[in-house]
Design an enzyme around this catalytic site. Sequence first.
Site, PDB file in Angstrom:
ATOM      1  N   LYS A 249     -10.942 -38.223  22.718  1.00  0.00           N
ATOM      2  CA  LYS A 249     -10.877 -39.076  24.237  1.00  0.00           C
ATOM      3  C   LYS A 249     -11.124 -40.412  23.947  1.00  0.00           C
ATOM      4  O   LYS A 249     -10.189 -41.143  24.560  1.00  0.00           O
ATOM      5  CB  LYS A 249     -11.585 -38.342  25.010  1.00  0.00           C
ATOM      6  CG  LYS A 249     -13.385 -38.632  24.390  1.00  0.00           C
ATOM      7  CD  LYS A 249     -14.208 -38.120  25.287  1.00  0.00           C
ATOM      8  CE  LYS A 249     -15.622 -37.822  25.110  1.00  0.00           C
ATOM      9  NZ  LYS A 249     -15.628 -37.631  23.608  1.00  0.00           N
TER      10      LYS A 249
ATOM     11  N   ARG B  12     -22.181 -37.323  29.873  1.00  0.00           N
ATOM     12  CA  ARG B  12     -22.154 -36.128  29.869  1.00  0.00           C
ATOM     13  C   ARG B  12     -23.223 -34.929  30.015  1.00  0.00           C
ATOM     14  O   ARG B  12     -22.672 -33.920  29.892  1.00  0.00           O
ATOM     15  CB  ARG B  12     -22.184 -36.288  28.030  1.00  0.00           C
ATOM     16  CG  ARG B  12     -21.686 -36.335  27.743  1.00  0.00           C
ATOM     17  CD  ARG B  12     -21.799 -36.677  25.974  1.00  0.00           C
ATOM     18  NE  ARG B  12     -21.581 -36.121  24.598  1.00  0.00           N
ATOM     19  CZ  ARG B  12     -20.611 -36.655  23.667  1.00  0.00           C
ATOM     20  NH1 ARG B  12     -20.428 -38.420  24.047  1.00  0.00           N
ATOM     21  NH2 ARG B  12     -19.900 -36.267  23.064  1.00  0.00           N
TER      22      ARG B  12
ATOM     23  N   ARG C  30     -11.835 -35.766  10.877  1.00  0.00           N
ATOM     24  CA  ARG C  30     -12.320 -37.227  11.365  1.00  0.00           C
ATOM     25  C   ARG C  30     -12.725 -38.101  10.326  1.00  0.00           C
ATOM     26  O   ARG C  30     -13.218 -37.362   8.979  1.00  0.00           O
ATOM     27  CB  ARG C  30     -13.185 -36.435  12.695  1.00  0.00           C
ATOM     28  CG  ARG C  30     -12.976 -37.502  12.788  1.00  0.00           C
ATOM     29  CD  ARG C  30     -13.194 -38.134  14.768  1.00  0.00           C
ATOM     30  NE  ARG C  30     -14.433 -37.362  15.141  1.00  0.00           N
ATOM     31  CZ  ARG C  30     -15.548 -37.052  16.304  1.00  0.00           C
ATOM     32  NH1 ARG C  30     -14.678 -37.505  17.598  1.00  0.00           N
ATOM     33  NH2 ARG C  30     -16.364 -36.633  16.428  1.00  0.00           N
TER      34      ARG C  30
ATOM     35  N   ARG D  36     -18.401 -38.173  10.158  1.00  0.00           N
ATOM     36  CA  ARG D  36     -20.164 -37.947  10.316  1.00  0.00           C
ATOM     37  C   ARG D  36     -20.843 -36.467   9.642  1.00  0.00           C
ATOM     38  O   ARG D  36     -19.434 -35.629   9.479  1.00  0.00           O
ATOM     39  CB  ARG D  36     -19.072 -38.099  11.359  1.00  0.00           C
ATOM     40  CG  ARG D  36     -19.518 -39.528  11.826  1.00  0.00           C
ATOM     41  CD  ARG D  36     -18.831 -39.468  13.444  1.00  0.00           C
ATOM     42  NE  ARG D  36     -19.226 -38.551  14.861  1.00  0.00           N
ATOM     43  CZ  ARG D  36     -18.653 -38.503  15.981  1.00  0.00           C
ATOM     44  NH1 ARG D  36     -18.088 -39.480  16.614  1.00  0.00           N
ATOM     45  NH2 ARG D  36     -19.600 -37.353  16.699  1.00  0.00           N
TER      46      ARG D  36
ATOM     47  N   ARG E  64     -21.705 -28.529  19.266  1.00  0.00           N
ATOM     48  CA  ARG E  64     -21.570 -29.305  19.779  1.00  0.00           C
ATOM     49  C   ARG E  64     -20.696 -28.748  20.543  1.00  0.00           C
ATOM     50  O   ARG E  64     -20.204 -29.105  22.170  1.00  0.00           O
ATOM     51  CB  ARG E  64     -20.179 -30.301  19.064  1.00  0.00           C
ATOM     52  CG  ARG E  64     -21.817 -31.273  18.577  1.00  0.00           C
ATOM     53  CD  ARG E  64     -21.026 -32.308  17.526  1.00  0.00           C
ATOM     54  NE  ARG E  64     -20.162 -32.791  17.643  1.00  0.00           N
ATOM     55  CZ  ARG E  64     -19.069 -33.693  17.047  1.00  0.00           C
ATOM     56  NH1 ARG E  64     -18.849 -32.943  15.889  1.00  0.00           N
ATOM     57  NH2 ARG E  64     -18.629 -34.713  17.456  1.00  0.00           N
TER      58      ARG E  64
HETATM   59  P1  ADP Z   1     -17.467 -36.565  20.030  1.00  0.00           P
HETATM   60  O1  ADP Z   1     -17.680 -37.153  21.836  1.00  0.00           O
HETATM   61  O2  ADP Z   1     -16.645 -37.007  19.400  1.00  0.00           O
HETATM   62  O3  ADP Z   1     -18.934 -35.678  20.193  1.00  0.00           O
HETATM   63  P2  ADP Z   1     -19.729 -39.119  20.251  1.00  0.00           P
HETATM   64  O4  ADP Z   1     -19.564 -40.354  19.673  1.00  0.00           O
HETATM   65  O5  ADP Z   1     -18.819 -39.457  22.003  1.00  0.00           O
HETATM   66  O6  ADP Z   1     -18.854 -37.883  20.219  1.00  0.00           O
HETATM   67  O7  ADP Z   1     -21.326 -38.843  20.409  1.00  0.00           O
HETATM   68  C1  ADP Z   1     -21.335 -38.161  19.014  1.00  0.00           C
HETATM   69  C2  ADP Z   1     -22.830 -37.700  20.159  1.00  0.00           C
HETATM   70  O8  ADP Z   1     -23.568 -39.021  19.989  1.00  0.00           O
HETATM   71  C3  ADP Z   1     -22.975 -36.647  20.363  1.00  0.00           C
HETATM   72  O9  ADP Z   1     -22.883 -35.879  20.274  1.00  0.00           O
HETATM   73  C4  ADP Z   1     -24.737 -36.610  21.315  1.00  0.00           C
HETATM   74  O10 ADP Z   1     -24.945 -36.289  20.264  1.00  0.00           O
HETATM   75  C5  ADP Z   1     -24.773 -38.215  21.672  1.00  0.00           C
HETATM   76  N1  ADP Z   1     -23.803 -39.047  22.813  1.00  0.00           N
HETATM   77  C6  ADP Z   1     -23.508 -39.896  23.179  1.00  0.00           C
HETATM   78  N2  ADP Z   1     -23.274 -40.211  24.142  1.00  0.00           N
HETATM   79  C7  ADP Z   1     -24.372 -39.113  24.915  1.00  0.00           C
HETATM   80  C8  ADP Z   1     -24.270 -38.911  26.445  1.00  0.00           C
HETATM   81  N3  ADP Z   1     -23.359 -39.648  27.362  1.00  0.00           N
HETATM   82  N4  ADP Z   1     -25.526 -38.432  26.369  1.00  0.00           N
HETATM   83  C9  ADP Z   1     -26.474 -37.421  25.870  1.00  0.00           C
HETATM   84  N5  ADP Z   1     -25.620 -38.000  24.835  1.00  0.00           N
HETATM   85  C10 ADP Z   1     -24.629 -38.837  23.794  1.00  0.00           C
END
Ligand code: ADP
Length: 211
Positions: A13, A88, A123, A156, A167
């Site tokens: 995404k 989310r 990644r 990461r 996750r």
């Molecule tokens: P990915 O979609 O690959 O998991 P992101 O960079 O979008 O990676 O998010 C990494 C982490 O950041 C998530 O696993 C979560 O812990 C936190 N996070 C990001 N966006 C949110 C959100 N909208 N609400 C809660 N936690 C979030």
Amino acid sequence: MNLIFLGAPGAGKGTQAEVVSDTLSIPQISTGNILREAAKNGTEYGVKAKAAMDAGELVSDEIVIGILKERIAEDDCKKGFILDGFPRTVAQAEALDAMNVQIDKVIEISVADEKIKQRLGGRRVCQGCGASYHVEYKPSKVEGICDKCGDKTIIRKDDQPEVVLDRLKTYHEKTAPLKDYYAAQGKLVTVEGQEEVADTTKLTLAAVGVQ
Ligand code: ADP
Ligand code: ZN
């Protein structure tokens, strides 16, 4: 245009959001990047967020909603923005509606779990600017070095296999219900993630209506 990009971790995404952001010249807002930056700088909420992120859990709605509210109030968001990784949870989506933010479309990038497990292992993320790469699907020009800022690219912590499973579980429990939430508003468009990133991008641009 205000867009949301939805998808499991590693579905691509962020990559798709970036292309649309460049095409439409509107900012891509990644809550994950903002949180990682805060964690790196050791701010109060950054420290809290880091613990949740490293465990593959979501950061609290309160923290994330606060961050987003501030970010979309900035000047560069006036002509539109792309939310990458927010909302989310249903509570976050409701908070967005309560802020009277008009969302035009929600693009879901759909990829099977098996494929995701395979992809996340490759990644890499720039430790300087947060740009995202994949050793196979989207390599940087020089291995281990960010194309954009020249800093090092790293794996990461939450891309380790055990954390990836957590996750995915979190995604199915907390985030996937947003598909119904936005389908009920008539805003959901699903894009099937393809083997080649360029093919997914074509479908995404068509879904957004720019090609
Ligand atoms: P990915 O979609 O690959 O998991 P992101 O960079 O979008 O990676 O998010 C990494 C982490 O950041 C998530 O696993 C979560 O812990 C936190 N996070 C990001 N966006 C949110 C959100 N909208 N609400 C809660 N936690 C979030
Ligand atoms: Zn970089």
